[in-house]
Design a protein around this motif. Structure first.
Motif, PDB file in Angstrom:
ATOM      1  N   ASN A  24      29.026  38.969  35.085  1.00 12.63           N
ATOM      2  CA  ASN A  24      30.248  38.286  35.523  1.00 12.63           C
ATOM      3  C   ASN A  24      31.495  39.030  35.044  1.00 12.63           C
ATOM      4  O   ASN A  24      32.493  39.126  35.749  1.00 12.63           O
ATOM      5  CB  ASN A  24      30.264  36.846  35.011  1.00 12.63           C
ATOM      6  CG  ASN A  24      29.214  35.980  35.690  1.00 12.63           C
ATOM      7  OD1 ASN A  24      28.762  36.292  36.790  1.00 12.63           O
ATOM      8  ND2 ASN A  24      28.811  34.907  35.040  1.00 12.63           N
ATOM      9  N   SER A  28      34.366  40.657  37.436  1.00  7.23           N
ATOM     10  CA  SER A  28      35.779  40.269  37.298  1.00  7.23           C
ATOM     11  C   SER A  28      36.661  41.493  37.071  1.00  7.23           C
ATOM     12  O   SER A  28      37.772  41.574  37.613  1.00  7.23           O
ATOM     13  CB  SER A  28      35.944  39.266  36.150  1.00  7.23           C
ATOM     14  OG  SER A  28      35.577  39.851  34.910  1.00  7.23           O
ATOM     15  N   LYS A  31      37.000  43.236  40.402  1.00  5.74           N
ATOM     16  CA  LYS A  31      37.930  42.527  41.286  1.00  5.74           C
ATOM     17  C   LYS A  31      39.376  42.819  40.905  1.00  5.74           C
ATOM     18  O   LYS A  31      40.233  43.010  41.779  1.00  5.74           O
ATOM     19  CB  LYS A  31      37.656  41.019  41.227  1.00  5.74           C
ATOM     20  CG  LYS A  31      36.383  40.584  41.946  1.00  5.74           C
ATOM     21  CD  LYS A  31      36.204  39.077  41.860  1.00  5.74           C
ATOM     22  CE  LYS A  31      34.959  38.631  42.612  1.00  5.74           C
ATOM     23  NZ  LYS A  31      34.752  37.159  42.514  1.00  5.74           N
TER      24      LYS A  31
END
Length: 303
Positions: A24, A28, A31
């Motif tokens: 995760n 992130s 992104k």
């Protein structure tokens, strides 16, 4: 800590949970990097240079060192030469393509060697208080010399060659990397999990390599990316001064040096390699800015 005291059946969920958090976290970061438009442009430029360097023999059928004096100083698009030829009749596009390989290789190797030295000194200085004063005084002494002058001094001692340019830029990169790593180590080693590992009797080597170094990687990655642009620009500067790549090596800085005598007659000899240097340096710089913002969520991304 809780994993070691729980039963074997309870370990697996904890490990998978940690793995999920890592995944995760990576997503992130990715992104945030993609949302930084300039960083994406920089990444495209860097990838383009890497592909150009890897597939250089496939992108041109001209030998970058082959001389054809009958076709010297041709303008772009003449006789199959996309970017023209230089004063020796060598294909300019072929020399640009193979020059990308030289710049990338010199940049990567010098940055890797510089990181090895800087990370080692930074870890020792930040973790061992007794070594901190000695190492930092050596680093301060190296900082007393402007970077390009230090590189020129090293090359003057070792001689002019691309290998010596790599050595010079590597040594030049060590002090700034050491300072960055030291600052991160001083912050990380105060964390509770590091103190807990010390109380459990873990060796210094294990604490440094398994717990401190991984948590210092973010600033190291950013510094490495920024350092690539500095290494490429420094290589071109030293070659321009005649201290790096020697003729007929197709290195961008050396190409500018050779072409400056024909600036008015054939400006493409200096303009094209100059643009290549500018684009690659710009690409690594904005990519480094994007990585810095992506790896530090507290910083606002300016698009």
């Amino acid at each position: 800590m809780s994993v070691e005291t729980t039963t074997a059946g309870a370990v697996q969920p904890t490990v998978s949970s940690k793995q999920k958090k890592k995944n995760n976290g990576f997503i992130s970061v990715l992104k945030r990097l993609v949302s930084h438009r300039l960083a994406v442009i920089g990444l495209i430029i860097v990838i383009a240079q890497a592909l150009m360097a890897i597939f250089a023999p496939l992108l041109t059928h001209y030998d970058p060192t082959h001389q054809d004096l009958a076709n010297a100083l041709l303008p772009a698009g003449s006789h199959g030469h996309w970017l023209g030829t230089d004063n020796y009749g060598r294909d300019e596009w072929g020399r640009i393509v193979f020059g990308a390989r030289i710049s990338l290789v010199v940049g990567i190797v010098s940055v890797v060697f510089g990181l090895i030295g800087g990370i080692t000194l930074g870890l020792l200085s930040g973790y061992y208080k007794k070594l901190d004063g000695i190492i930092m005084r050596i680093v301060d002494l190296m900082f007393a010399f402007p970077g390009i002058l230090l590189a020129m001094l090293i090359i003057a001692i070792l001689g002019t060659s691309l290998m010596n340019v790599i050595i010079a830029i590597s040594i030049w990169s060590v002090p700034s990397c050491a300072r960055i790593v030291r600052g991160s180590v001083l912050s990380v080693k105060k964390q509770e999990y590091v103190m807990a590992m010390k109380s459990l009797g873990a060796s210094d080597a294990r604490i440094i390599t398994k717990h401190i170094l991984p948590n210092c990687m973010a600033p190291i990655i950013v510094d490495a990316t920024m350092r690539m642009s500095t290494a490429i620009l420094s290589t071109a500067s030293l070659s321009f001064l005649g201290l790096g790549a020697q003729p007929p090596t197709p290195e961008w800085g050396a190409m500018i040096s050779e072409g400056q005598a024909y600036m008015w007659q054939a400006p493409h000899l200096t303009v094209i390699p100059g643009i290549a240097i500018m684009l690659v340096v710009f690409g690594f710089n904005v990519l480094g800015d994007g990585l810095r913002d992506a790896l530090d969520p507290s910083m606002k991304i300016n698009n």
